[in-house]
Design a protein around this motif. Structure first.
Motif, PDB file in Angstrom:
ATOM      1  N   THR A  85       0.834  -1.204   0.000  1.00 28.74           N
ATOM      2  CA  THR A  85       0.000   0.000   0.000  1.00 28.74           C
ATOM      3  C   THR A  85       0.867   1.251   0.000  1.00 28.74           C
ATOM      4  N   GLU A  86       1.894   1.248   0.823  1.00 32.92           N
ATOM      5  CA  GLU A  86       2.808   2.391   0.879  1.00 32.92           C
ATOM      6  C   GLU A  86       3.507   2.604  -0.456  1.00 32.92           C
ATOM      7  N   SER A  87       3.958   1.520  -1.067  1.00 29.42           N
ATOM      8  CA  SER A  87       4.628   1.599  -2.367  1.00 29.42           C
ATOM      9  C   SER A  87       3.680   2.146  -3.443  1.00 29.42           C
ATOM     10  N   LEU A  88       2.440   1.686  -3.431  1.00 24.91           N
ATOM     11  CA  LEU A  88       1.469   2.178  -4.407  1.00 24.91           C
ATOM     12  C   LEU A  88       1.223   3.670  -4.219  1.00 24.91           C
ATOM     13  N   GLN A  89       1.105   4.098  -2.974  1.00 28.67           N
ATOM     14  CA  GLN A  89       0.905   5.519  -2.689  1.00 28.67           C
ATOM     15  C   GLN A  89       2.090   6.343  -3.172  1.00 28.67           C
ATOM     16  N   GLN A  90       3.292   5.880  -2.892  1.00 26.89           N
ATOM     17  CA  GLN A  90       4.500   6.599  -3.298  1.00 26.89           C
ATOM     18  C   GLN A  90       4.624   6.719  -4.809  1.00 26.89           C
ATOM     19  N   ASN A  91       4.061   5.745  -5.526  1.00 23.03           N
ATOM     20  CA  ASN A  91       4.155   5.733  -6.987  1.00 23.03           C
ATOM     21  C   ASN A  91       2.909   6.298  -7.668  1.00 23.03           C
ATOM     22  N   VAL A  97      -7.762  -0.172  -0.417  1.00 24.53           N
ATOM     23  CA  VAL A  97      -7.469  -1.149   0.633  1.00 24.53           C
ATOM     24  C   VAL A  97      -8.812  -1.542   1.229  1.00 24.53           C
ATOM     25  N   TRP A  98      -9.105  -2.854   1.231  1.00 28.29           N
ATOM     26  CA  TRP A  98     -10.352  -3.306   1.830  1.00 28.29           C
ATOM     27  C   TRP A  98     -10.088  -3.666   3.282  1.00 28.29           C
ATOM     28  N   VAL A  99     -10.847  -3.038   4.181  1.00 30.05           N
ATOM     29  CA  VAL A  99     -10.722  -3.280   5.614  1.00 30.05           C
ATOM     30  C   VAL A  99     -12.025  -3.904   6.090  1.00 30.05           C
ATOM     31  N   GLU A 100     -11.942  -5.150   6.503  1.00 32.74           N
ATOM     32  CA  GLU A 100     -13.131  -5.879   6.953  1.00 32.74           C
ATOM     33  C   GLU A 100     -13.592  -5.336   8.308  1.00 32.74           C
ATOM     34  N   GLN A 101     -14.893  -5.109   8.383  1.00 29.84           N
ATOM     35  CA  GLN A 101     -15.509  -4.604   9.617  1.00 29.84           C
ATOM     36  C   GLN A 101     -16.466  -5.663  10.164  1.00 29.84           C
ATOM     37  N   PRO A 102     -16.655  -5.796  11.425  1.00 27.44           N
ATOM     38  CA  PRO A 102     -16.186  -4.902  12.487  1.00 27.44           C
ATOM     39  C   PRO A 102     -14.786  -5.241  12.997  1.00 27.44           C
ATOM     40  N   GLU A 103     -14.136  -6.230  12.402  1.00 30.73           N
ATOM     41  CA  GLU A 103     -12.824  -6.665  12.897  1.00 30.73           C
ATOM     42  C   GLU A 103     -11.737  -5.618  12.683  1.00 30.73           C
ATOM     43  N   ASN A 104     -11.949  -4.709  11.702  1.00 29.66           N
ATOM     44  CA  ASN A 104     -10.979  -3.676  11.363  1.00 29.66           C
ATOM     45  C   ASN A 104      -9.643  -4.285  10.902  1.00 29.66           C
ATOM     46  N   HIS A 121       5.863  -4.010 -12.165  1.00 32.83           N
ATOM     47  CA  HIS A 121       7.121  -3.955 -11.405  1.00 32.83           C
ATOM     48  C   HIS A 121       6.889  -3.764  -9.906  1.00 32.83           C
ATOM     49  N   LEU A 122       5.756  -3.188  -9.528  1.00 34.88           N
ATOM     50  CA  LEU A 122       5.439  -2.983  -8.113  1.00 34.88           C
ATOM     51  C   LEU A 122       4.857  -4.232  -7.459  1.00 34.88           C
ATOM     52  N   LEU A 123       4.452  -5.201  -8.284  1.00 31.54           N
ATOM     53  CA  LEU A 123       3.757  -6.387  -7.789  1.00 31.54           C
ATOM     54  C   LEU A 123       4.514  -7.687  -8.033  1.00 31.54           C
ATOM     55  N   LYS A 124       5.658  -7.613  -8.690  1.00 28.11           N
ATOM     56  CA  LYS A 124       6.323  -8.840  -9.138  1.00 28.11           C
ATOM     57  C   LYS A 124       6.815  -9.739  -8.012  1.00 28.11           C
ATOM     58  N   LYS A 125       6.931  -9.221  -6.793  1.00 28.16           N
ATOM     59  CA  LYS A 125       7.379 -10.090  -5.683  1.00 28.16           C
ATOM     60  C   LYS A 125       6.256 -10.955  -5.135  1.00 28.16           C
ATOM     61  N   PHE A 126       5.026 -10.683  -5.535  1.00 26.50           N
ATOM     62  CA  PHE A 126       3.893 -11.469  -5.057  1.00 26.50           C
ATOM     63  C   PHE A 126       3.571 -12.587  -6.051  1.00 26.50           C
ATOM     64  N   LYS A 127       3.262 -13.756  -5.507  1.00 23.09           N
ATOM     65  CA  LYS A 127       2.929 -14.916  -6.343  1.00 23.09           C
ATOM     66  C   LYS A 127       1.427 -14.987  -6.553  1.00 23.09           C
ATOM     67  N   LEU A 128       1.025 -15.716  -7.594  1.00 25.50           N
ATOM     68  CA  LEU A 128      -0.389 -15.949  -7.818  1.00 25.50           C
ATOM     69  C   LEU A 128      -0.997 -16.644  -6.605  1.00 25.50           C
ATOM     70  N   LEU A 129      -2.201 -16.268  -6.255  1.00 27.74           N
ATOM     71  CA  LEU A 129      -2.891 -16.911  -5.139  1.00 27.74           C
ATOM     72  C   LEU A 129      -3.203 -18.344  -5.515  1.00 27.74           C
TER      73      LEU A 129
END
Length: 130
Positions: A85-91, A97-104, A121-129
């Protein structure tokens, strides 16, 4: 509707919506059921598209109908999701960002549709689910 043109070589850009879901939610201590995880990804994807519905690339993506391309990736934990999230904001990348409620609990990040070359390039470190 005209297809997006990539800034690299003027080639046609492939629009894709990336969704990054926390993988640790399906393991101890969380043990969320598959349906709950799928719902998180759907909520985030819809929210990102809705929030950015007037962006030309989002309109073009939605106009593709059954040819829309979505890639679901896995972040190992909340820390990795937060770092993304921080990287996306910086770029300057539009996302939700989905925040589940009421668990927050931050569960998922979805980008609005982008040409793959713009954000991969911002996502390449993540693998397919899996």
């Amino acid at each position: 509707m005209a297809a997006s043109v990539s800034p690299v070589g003027g080639k046609m850009a492939s629009l894709v919506q990336y969704v990054v879901l926390r993988g640790d939610l399906r393991r101890e201590p969380f043990l969320w059921p598959l349906g709950a995880l799928v719902a998180q990804a759907v909520h985030a994807a819809l929210a990102a598209v809705h929030e950015h519905r007037r962006q030309p690339q989002t309109e073009e993506y939605l106009a593709q109908g059954g040819r829309m391309r979505t890639v679901v990736l896995e972040a190992p934990d909340e820390y990795a999701l937060s770092a993304l999230t921080e990287s996306l904001q910086q770029n300057g990348i539009d996302h939700k960002v989905w925040v589940e409620q009421p668990e927050n609990i931050a569960t998922c990040v979805a980008l609005r549709p982008y040409p793959k070359e713009t954000v991969h390039h911002l996502l390449k470190k993540f693998k397919l689910l899996k």
